[in-house]
Design an enzyme around this catalytic site. Structure first.
Site, PDB file in Angstrom:
ATOM      1  N   PRO A 270       0.824  -1.213   0.000  1.00  0.00           N
ATOM      2  CA  PRO A 270       0.000   0.000   0.000  1.00  0.00           C
ATOM      3  C   PRO A 270       0.855   1.258   0.000  1.00  0.00           C
ATOM      4  O   PRO A 270       1.924   1.300   0.606  1.00  0.00           O
ATOM      5  CB  PRO A 270      -0.786  -0.125   1.302  1.00  0.00           C
ATOM      6  CG  PRO A 270       0.128  -0.908   2.200  1.00  0.00           C
ATOM      7  CD  PRO A 270       0.864  -1.873   1.300  1.00  0.00           C
ATOM      8  N   CYS A 338      -0.430  29.803 -14.346  1.00  0.00           N
ATOM      9  CA  CYS A 338      -0.934  30.320 -15.614  1.00  0.00           C
ATOM     10  C   CYS A 338      -1.355  29.162 -16.513  1.00  0.00           C
ATOM     11  O   CYS A 338      -0.790  28.917 -17.580  1.00  0.00           O
ATOM     12  CB  CYS A 338       0.139  31.179 -16.292  1.00  0.00           C
ATOM     13  SG  CYS A 338      -0.514  32.136 -17.675  1.00  0.00           S
TER      14      CYS A 338
END
Length: 409
Positions: A270, A338
């Site tokens: 995991p 941006c």
């Protein structure tokens, strides 16, 4: 993150506002107690078998997180030489590290083998090279692709027929031919189905496929079923029933070991399950823009710090920790990059004001490790909270860090 009697959010008694005041914003914060809880949950679910947990450290490679895993008896699964070296720096021996690459140069595999790590071989050409190079002198594991589609998103499914990962189980005869030709000592079979798997059925299906293939290998010590357990992303979200899964997998594994003729070790790898819920990305609201079409909340972070929403369409629950009891409104929560970097669309939040702190939940996995310096932005600092104490475990980047490798300055 919990609420106190005054309805204010806190992490082990520390408010997000206090943490931001001390360590600045944006800020990654990890709760060590949650990591201990998740490790214990997995250990408890599989207490009937000889279990080894291998933390898939690509989820979060901070050395302090790795050291905590080591203290909890959790070993490492790595996917690059860099991750292996970070594991060693955190105190692991190479024998406690498994290298599970995907299509890497064979020189990286040699580096891992020669260092003493166990490698998972994921292609027939790599298996052939391993046999020619090492024969029976070094052990290895083989990653099998069971051709099962399961997971929360097509980008995080790793065991279906079109996946690049592993050697198809349909090529078992070719695998055995190479193994027998070079007398390769295969000590384990491995598979990883994907991520965000809620139900037990896919785990049981791939386990049966792997058990069936395992009958053909005489030197096995390990069956590795990967990871992919579902975590909670929002209040009331369904998760993997670990107790039920542990019971069903353990029963099947015990029957397989009896049929195989000796006890084997069961491994899981995991990553997100162990660290996702421990992590928070704390951000500060820079602008609240009320638009005729939509109310926008701009924050001092972006996809350069948390790319999962834009990359996977993942959901991260967001808390307004500064105004938890405010009237609810609908917002688009957006970043300062941006690009179109939208964290959440039409999200209902308590009224958001400039300078409020917004906390992104489930930020412990694949947050900082997938971050970048896009737009020449700096990565945030990281803090570990343990027993009510906050410790800086990675400082915020500076311009000097961005320029360190550039020439001609």
């Amino acid at each position: 993150m919990q609420r106190n009697e005054s309805n204010q959010y806190h992490i082990q008694g520390l408010s997000p506002e206090k943490l931001v005041q001390e360590f600045e914003s944006p800020l990654y914060v990890y709760d060590a107690g949650t990591i201990r809880q998740k490790v214990g949950e997995l250990q408890s679910a599989f207490q009937a078998v000889d279990l080894k947990i291998k933390y898939a450290c690509k989820a979060n490679t901070n050395l302090s997180i790795l050291r905590l895993m080591r203290e909890l008896g959790v070993e490492l699964d790595v996917v690059s030489p860099g991750e292996m070296q970070m594991g060693v720096l955190a105190g692991y021996t190479t024998s406690q590290i498994t290298f599970t690459p995907s299509g890497v140069p064979f020189s990286e595999v040699k580096q891992a083998v020669d260092a003493g790590a166990i490698v998972n071989l994921d292609s027939l050409p790599l298996l052939e090279w391993f046999g020619q190079t090492y024969g029976a002198t070094k052990p290895c594991m083989i990653r099998i692709k069971p051709n099962v589609a399961a997971g929360g998103n097509e980008k995080i499914m790793t065991a279906h027929a079109d996946s690049k990962f592993g050697i198809s189980v349909l090529l078992l005869d070719s695998i055995l031919d190479i193994v027998n030709r070079y007398d390769i000592k295969v000590i384990g079979l491995h598979q990883h189905t994907g991520s965000d798997i809620k139900d037990a059925a896919p785990f049981l299906k791939v386990a049966d496929i792997l058990f069936d293939a395992a009958k053909h290998f005489k030197d096995l010590q390990i069956i590795d079923l990967g990871g992919g357990f579902k975590v909670s992303y929002k209040p009331g979200d369904g998760i993997t029933d670990m107790k039920l899964l542990g019971s069903k997998i353990s029963e099947r594994f015990q029957k397989f070991c009896q049929a195989y003729g000796k006890p084997l070790q069961l491994w899981f790898e995991p990553g997100k399950f162990l660290v996702s819920e421990s992590g928070y990305l704390l951000t500060t609201v820079t602008v609240v823009k009320e638009d005729p079409a939509r109310n926008f909340v701009h924050i001092d972070s972006g996809l350069n710090h948390l790319i999962r929403p834009m990359m996977y369409g993942s959901y991260h629950h967001i808390l307004n920790t500064s105004n938890p009891s405010g009237p609810e409104k609908h917002y688009n929560v957006v970043g300062y990059i941006c690009e179109t970097d939208t964290f959440a669309s039409d999200r209902v939040l308590p009224e958001v004001r400039q300078n409020d702190i917004l906390a992104f939940m489930n930020a412990g996995a694949y947050g900082i490790t997938m971050s970048s310096n896009y737009n020449a932005r700096f990565r945030p600092a990281e803090v570990l909270v343990d027993h009510g104490q906050a410790s800086l475990i990675k400082r915020r980047e500076t311009l000097e860090d961005l320029l360190r490798t550039q020439m001609g300055l």
